[in-house]
Motif scaffolding. Structure first.
Motif: not given
Ligand code: UTP
Length: 297
Positions: A11-16, A18, A29, A106, A111-112, A115, A132, A134
């Protein structure tokens, strides 16, 4: 007892957020730890564990991640012509077999758990891994391989577990332990991001999982949980009630939280020091910094 695990979801759809502003245009990633993007460490670990199919759950702005896995024939040709055999080998080791990678979108960062659910149609009636990128784990035997070997004996759901300080519990999914068997614990409950004094133990879940397809069915029914997100932990916890088959695995190795700036910096130093070609320079630089630090005190 456990069926073979050959598929992994990334799952790599988070916005990162931080890592803003970097993540405005560079997917987290793809950020490099020494000279490899984070995702390469995860792929190498998955391959070592026998994973054959790699399913990425991505989102808008992750194009560089998809491009990374393309073969680079022109670059390979150039390196071959120049006789740069070692670089050529490094490059070729990143090549993936055609059809081994799938990308799913996604559409909303829900959320994870959500995803992982997005990849449900690519998983049949079989256990699958979730990784993950990360979480980078330095280990003699790669972490997922340790877990796959343990899972072959136990079956069921298995999460990578690590002891954390009580004040850090609110950053993790925490395990409620039914029986502690040493390397492994049998889990009777899971709580996502509890307050320090409400955590059922000091064992935290980190980003490696081997899950049963029933978890995907649970995700069908789960609405949002902690932080308004659909939590993977909640779907695993539901399987405890239904099947009582969730284990925490105390992996051997050191985990770096590369989703945080401090963890990323620590990983950079540790992986740099582990590299023969960089060790001496980096070591003497760090040493000189410590001397300056001491002098300033
Ligand atoms: P994180 O909680 O680290 O969120 O997600 P993030 O968006 O990657 O980073 P910050 O907190 O905004 O800096 C943990 C993992 O879950 C994935 C993220 O890509 C990461 O690998 N994830 C999270 C999703 O794929 N989709 C989501 O909706 C949320």
């Amino acid at each position: 007892m456990g069926k073979k695990v050959t598929k992994a979801i990334f799952p790599v759809a988070g916005m990162g957020t931080r890592f803003l502003p970097a993540t405005k245009s560079v997917p987290k990633e793809i950020m490099t730890l020494v000279d490899r993007p984070l995702v390469q460490y995860a792929i190498d670990e998955a391959r070592a564990a026998g994973i054959k199919e790699f399913i990425f759950v991505t989102s808008r702005g992750k194009g560089a991640l998809e491009d990374y896995f393309d073969h680079a024939p022109q670059l390979e040709h150039l390196l071959r012509k120049k006789g740069k055999d070692q670089l050529l080998e490094t490059l070729q080791n990143t090549n993936m077999e055609s059809g081994a990678i799938a990308y799913i979108r996604q559409h909303k960062a829900l959320g994870l758990g959500h995803a992982v659910w997005c990849a449900r149609r690519l998983i049949a009636n079989e256990p699958f891994a979730v990784m993950l990128p990360d979480d980078v784990i330095a280990a003699e035997t790669p972490c997922l391989q340790q877990m796959v070997e343990a899972h072959a004996e136990t079956g069921g759901n298995m999460v990578a577990a690590m002891e954390v300080e009580p004040e850090k519990a609110s950053s993790y999914g925490m395990l409620d332990i039914e029986e502690d068997m040493g390397q492994m614990v049998k889990v009777k409950g899971m709580v996502e991001k509890p307050k320090a004094d409400e955590s059922p133990s000091n064992l935290a879940v980190i980003g490696r999982y081997i899950l049963e397809p029933s978890v995907l069915r649970n995700l069908n029914q789960i609405k949002s949980g902690s932080g308004g997100e659909i939590q993977l932990t909640d779907a695993i916890a539901r399987d405890i009630e239904q099947n009582g088959n969730v284990y925490g695995y105390r992996f051997k190795g050191q985990r770096f939280d590369c989703g945080s700036k401090s963890g990323f910096l620590q990983a950079t130093v540790a992986f740099g020091l582990a590299r023969e070609d960089l060790r001496d320079d980096l070591h003497s630089y760090l040493h000189s910094l410590m001397q300056v630090d001491k002098a300033a005190q």
